[in-house]
Design a protein around this motif. Structure first.
Motif, PDB file in Angstrom:
ATOM      1  N   ALA A 194      36.709  -4.071 -41.348  1.00 42.22           N
ATOM      2  CA  ALA A 194      37.470  -4.946 -40.463  1.00 42.22           C
ATOM      3  C   ALA A 194      36.833  -4.954 -39.079  1.00 42.22           C
ATOM      4  O   ALA A 194      37.087  -4.082 -38.256  1.00 42.22           O
ATOM      5  CB  ALA A 194      38.919  -4.486 -40.380  1.00 42.22           C
ATOM      6  N   ASN A 195      35.962  -5.918 -38.846  1.00 41.88           N
ATOM      7  CA  ASN A 195      35.405  -6.112 -37.513  1.00 41.88           C
ATOM      8  C   ASN A 195      35.050  -7.580 -37.323  1.00 41.88           C
ATOM      9  O   ASN A 195      35.003  -8.352 -38.281  1.00 41.88           O
ATOM     10  CB  ASN A 195      34.202  -5.188 -37.247  1.00 41.88           C
ATOM     11  CG  ASN A 195      33.018  -5.477 -38.135  1.00 41.88           C
ATOM     12  OD1 ASN A 195      32.562  -6.607 -38.227  1.00 41.88           O
ATOM     13  ND2 ASN A 195      32.500  -4.444 -38.776  1.00 41.88           N
ATOM     14  N   SER A 196      34.822  -7.978 -36.090  1.00 37.34           N
ATOM     15  CA  SER A 196      34.651  -9.396 -35.779  1.00 37.34           C
ATOM     16  C   SER A 196      33.383  -9.989 -36.393  1.00 37.34           C
ATOM     17  O   SER A 196      33.375 -11.151 -36.790  1.00 37.34           O
ATOM     18  CB  SER A 196      34.652  -9.596 -34.262  1.00 37.34           C
ATOM     19  OG  SER A 196      33.587  -8.862 -33.675  1.00 37.34           O
ATOM     20  N   LYS A 197      32.321  -9.214 -36.500  1.00 38.31           N
ATOM     21  CA  LYS A 197      31.076  -9.741 -37.064  1.00 38.31           C
ATOM     22  C   LYS A 197      31.230 -10.069 -38.545  1.00 38.31           C
ATOM     23  O   LYS A 197      30.784 -11.118 -39.015  1.00 38.31           O
ATOM     24  CB  LYS A 197      29.936  -8.751 -36.841  1.00 38.31           C
ATOM     25  CG  LYS A 197      29.542  -8.603 -35.394  1.00 38.31           C
ATOM     26  CD  LYS A 197      28.506  -7.499 -35.220  1.00 38.31           C
ATOM     27  CE  LYS A 197      28.214  -7.224 -33.771  1.00 38.31           C
ATOM     28  NZ  LYS A 197      29.302  -6.585 -33.048  1.00 38.31           N
ATOM     29  N   LEU A 198      31.872  -9.182 -39.284  1.00 36.45           N
ATOM     30  CA  LEU A 198      32.086  -9.445 -40.700  1.00 36.45           C
ATOM     31  C   LEU A 198      33.122 -10.541 -40.925  1.00 36.45           C
ATOM     32  O   LEU A 198      33.048 -11.284 -41.904  1.00 36.45           O
ATOM     33  CB  LEU A 198      32.481  -8.169 -41.425  1.00 36.45           C
ATOM     34  CG  LEU A 198      31.349  -7.163 -41.608  1.00 36.45           C
ATOM     35  CD1 LEU A 198      31.859  -5.897 -42.278  1.00 36.45           C
ATOM     36  CD2 LEU A 198      30.206  -7.750 -42.397  1.00 36.45           C
ATOM     37  N   LYS A 199      34.087 -10.660 -40.022  1.00 38.71           N
ATOM     38  CA  LYS A 199      35.058 -11.764 -40.106  1.00 38.71           C
ATOM     39  C   LYS A 199      34.333 -13.098 -39.929  1.00 38.71           C
ATOM     40  O   LYS A 199      34.599 -14.061 -40.656  1.00 38.71           O
ATOM     41  CB  LYS A 199      36.146 -11.597 -39.048  1.00 38.71           C
ATOM     42  CG  LYS A 199      37.238 -12.622 -39.144  1.00 38.71           C
ATOM     43  CD  LYS A 199      38.345 -12.335 -38.150  1.00 38.71           C
ATOM     44  CE  LYS A 199      39.493 -13.273 -38.357  1.00 38.71           C
ATOM     45  NZ  LYS A 199      39.508 -14.404 -37.495  1.00 38.71           N
ATOM     46  N   PHE A 200      33.399 -13.140 -38.995  1.00 37.87           N
ATOM     47  CA  PHE A 200      32.601 -14.353 -38.781  1.00 37.87           C
ATOM     48  C   PHE A 200      31.770 -14.679 -40.021  1.00 37.87           C
ATOM     49  O   PHE A 200      31.721 -15.823 -40.467  1.00 37.87           O
ATOM     50  CB  PHE A 200      31.696 -14.170 -37.559  1.00 37.87           C
ATOM     51  CG  PHE A 200      30.707 -15.270 -37.382  1.00 37.87           C
ATOM     52  CD1 PHE A 200      31.113 -16.532 -36.997  1.00 37.87           C
ATOM     53  CD2 PHE A 200      29.366 -15.054 -37.615  1.00 37.87           C
ATOM     54  CE1 PHE A 200      30.196 -17.563 -36.847  1.00 37.87           C
ATOM     55  CE2 PHE A 200      28.439 -16.061 -37.472  1.00 37.87           C
ATOM     56  CZ  PHE A 200      28.862 -17.324 -37.082  1.00 37.87           C
ATOM     57  N   ILE A 201      31.125 -13.661 -40.601  1.00 37.62           N
ATOM     58  CA  ILE A 201      30.344 -13.870 -41.824  1.00 37.62           C
ATOM     59  C   ILE A 201      31.248 -14.382 -42.942  1.00 37.62           C
ATOM     60  O   ILE A 201      30.851 -15.241 -43.740  1.00 37.62           O
ATOM     61  CB  ILE A 201      29.612 -12.571 -42.245  1.00 37.62           C
ATOM     62  CG1 ILE A 201      28.555 -12.189 -41.209  1.00 37.62           C
ATOM     63  CG2 ILE A 201      28.978 -12.692 -43.625  1.00 37.62           C
ATOM     64  CD1 ILE A 201      27.416 -13.167 -41.064  1.00 37.62           C
TER      65      ILE A 201
END
Length: 163
Positions: free
Chosen positions: A82-89
């Motif tokens: 759960a982090n913003s970079k993986l959410k973007f991906i």
């Protein structure tokens, strides 16, 4: 291996059937066991790559399944995605899936054409890095320039239910 692990995880939550080794499986969710699994995973991976020990792929599959199932139970997991970079991906993942072939072919063509005499390790590093960057950029343009419009348009036609 993955399906069996999923069934055992489901049984952990819902207790659908009796499995004598269920308490042993439930130990996977203890933090110290997760650390041991992670260490065993890296050691097994190293041994499999360096010494090519038989059935190493099965050992890695089992350890991978145990580590992946921990992502389903975030309150006890030692790692989180759960982090913003993986959410973007995750948002652009369909574009990555759909469009990745274009950057791959373009970068490989460019490398073969213009970088023919370069060291193979540097060439691979160049190809993978540029392919990754260009794929994410292309998928981002696709998502924000095309997909997001239709995703928002879809909301207007969603069935509204009253509770």
């Amino acid at each position: 291996v993955g399906a069996l692990t999923a069934i055992l995880f489901y049984n952990t939550r819902n207790n659908v059937f009796k499995f004598k080794l269920q308490p042993l499986f439930n130990l996977v969710f203890k933090k110290y066991i997760q650390v041991l699994l992670l260490i065993a995973f890296f050691i097994s991976g190293y041994l499999y790559v360096v010494y090519e020990f038989p059935e190493g792929d099965l050992v890695l599959a089992i350890l991978s399944a145990m580590l992946i199932v921990n992502l389903c139970q975030t309150e006890t997991s030692i790692y989180s995605l759960a982090n913003s970079k993986l959410k973007f991906i995750g948002e652009i993942s369909y574009g990555i899936y759909l469009l990745h072939k274009f950057p791959v072919h373009f970068v490989v063509w460019g490398a073969k054409t213009y970088l023919a005499g370069v060291n193979i390790c540097l060439l691979n590093l160049f190809i993978y890095t540029l392919t990754l960057i260009s794929t994410v950029l292309l998928a981002s343009v696709s998502y924000y320039g095309y997909e997001k419009y239709f995703l928002n348009l879809k909301k207007r036609f969603a069935k509204i239910t009253h509770r």
